[in-house]
Scaffold this motif. Sequence first.
Motif, PDB file in Angstrom:
ATOM      1  N   UNK A   1       0.853  -1.191   0.000  1.00  9.92           N
ATOM      2  CA  UNK A   1       0.000   0.000   0.000  1.00  9.92           C
ATOM      3  C   UNK A   1       0.891   1.244   0.000  1.00  9.92           C
ATOM      4  N   UNK A   2       0.662   2.193  -0.928  1.00 14.69           N
ATOM      5  CA  UNK A   2       1.451   3.412  -0.961  1.00 14.69           C
ATOM      6  C   UNK A   2       1.176   4.240   0.288  1.00 14.69           C
ATOM      7  N   UNK A   3       2.138   5.143   0.588  1.00  7.50           N
ATOM      8  CA  UNK A   3       1.967   6.009   1.759  1.00  7.50           C
ATOM      9  C   UNK A   3       0.717   6.866   1.603  1.00  7.50           C
ATOM     10  N   UNK A   7      -2.738   6.826   4.067  1.00  7.50           N
ATOM     11  CA  UNK A   7      -3.216   7.973   4.842  1.00  7.50           C
ATOM     12  C   UNK A   7      -4.646   8.363   4.485  1.00  7.50           C
ATOM     13  N   UNK A   8      -5.260   7.678   3.511  1.00  2.35           N
ATOM     14  CA  UNK A   8      -6.627   7.993   3.107  1.00  2.35           C
ATOM     15  C   UNK A   8      -7.516   6.776   3.315  1.00  2.35           C
ATOM     16  N   UNK A   9      -8.038   6.593   4.517  1.00  2.40           N
ATOM     17  CA  UNK A   9      -8.860   5.421   4.809  1.00  2.40           C
ATOM     18  C   UNK A   9     -10.216   5.485   4.129  1.00  2.40           C
ATOM     19  N   UNK A  11     -14.063   5.813   3.543  1.00  2.00           N
ATOM     20  CA  UNK A  11     -15.026   6.698   4.193  1.00  2.00           C
ATOM     21  C   UNK A  11     -16.015   5.920   5.052  1.00  2.00           C
ATOM     22  N   UNK A  12     -16.365   4.699   4.641  1.00  3.30           N
ATOM     23  CA  UNK A  12     -17.284   3.882   5.436  1.00  3.30           C
ATOM     24  C   UNK A  12     -16.644   3.494   6.769  1.00  3.30           C
ATOM     25  N   UNK A  13     -15.342   3.230   6.721  1.00  3.99           N
ATOM     26  CA  UNK A  13     -14.641   2.899   7.964  1.00  3.99           C
ATOM     27  C   UNK A  13     -14.592   4.102   8.888  1.00  3.99           C
ATOM     28  N   UNK A  14     -14.375   5.280   8.318  1.00  5.97           N
ATOM     29  CA  UNK A  14     -14.354   6.497   9.135  1.00  5.97           C
ATOM     30  C   UNK A  14     -15.721   6.765   9.762  1.00  5.97           C
ATOM     31  N   UNK A  15     -16.792   6.549   8.994  1.00  2.03           N
ATOM     32  CA  UNK A  15     -18.140   6.759   9.529  1.00  2.03           C
ATOM     33  C   UNK A  15     -18.416   5.791  10.675  1.00  2.03           C
ATOM     34  N   UNK A  74     -11.344  13.249  17.150  1.00  2.00           N
ATOM     35  CA  UNK A  74     -11.637  14.679  17.005  1.00  2.00           C
ATOM     36  C   UNK A  74     -11.382  15.141  15.576  1.00  2.00           C
ATOM     37  N   UNK A  75     -10.277  14.671  14.987  1.00  2.00           N
ATOM     38  CA  UNK A  75      -9.963  15.051  13.612  1.00  2.00           C
ATOM     39  C   UNK A  75     -10.974  14.461  12.631  1.00  2.00           C
ATOM     40  N   UNK A  76     -11.362  13.215  12.843  1.00  2.00           N
ATOM     41  CA  UNK A  76     -12.319  12.561  11.950  1.00  2.00           C
ATOM     42  C   UNK A  76     -13.673  13.253  12.020  1.00  2.00           C
TER      43      UNK A  76
END
Length: 298
Positions: A1-3, A7-9, A11-15, A74-76
Amino acid sequence: MSVQRRLLPNISALAAFEAVARLGSFTAAARELDLTQGAVSRQISLLEEQFGRRLFERDSRNVRLSSAGEIYAEAVRSALGQLRDAALGLMSNRHSGALNLAILPTFGTRWLMPLIPDFVARHPDITINFATRIGRFDFARERLDAAIHHGMPDWPDADCTLLMHETVLPVAAPEFLAGRKVTTPADIGRLPLLHMATRPGAWSEWFEHQGLDAPAGPGMQFEQFGTVAQACMAGLGVALLPRILIAGELQRGQLAPAPGLPMQSRSAYYLVVPHDKRGHPPVASFRDWLLTHVQFTK
């Protein structure tokens, strides 16, 4: 996986992560997202594998954020909020965009809002999103483009355009004044005075304007002009209110001026625009339209 990809997970996982962090429960998050508990758990596991960090501490009864998870949550939460706002902006207006405007509660509802249909008719391609704010705030953090502010033209890193000065006068319910001997400004000092919490020195300034010493006694305090106007109409005392905000009550006879000279407030109404929003087309259109209506008000 590239860097960059790492760093871009998803969106469903973030939700899923944000829901569990907010609700403190995989079950509650699954119910809110209309997923199975197992699906939510897998999304969290994917994030933890992707970053190589544990985001939650789990035991047989509870789930709680780890120290790393608290920082990330907090960032998410902020990032998802910005994505939602951007999506709403695209969906609600596909041409000129939206104007996110902060307004003062009573000034916004009593003076500005009756005029807004004219702006909408003249600028159908601009959608105004309203937020209520009192006092200064961080435009970038609040994601607002402009604000109508009462105070001084000293907002940092922003342009302050004068809209109008403000004249205040003492008012009370006609029945309240009729039942008392009130013939001079000095008589007002012996009556219950209603105060605005945001303008603690207003009455002192007014009595000084009349050439009198201000009374030292306490009085009821209120946070909004609409509430203090209702208190006046209920016969609770005398309030010092802006003429422009109580024009309707004066015309209908619900409020009556008490003896004494009106006074121009030291503060005034301004349209405040942060420097980085000066070139935003909806802001420029609203400013030009607003100044035209202010000229008619003066």
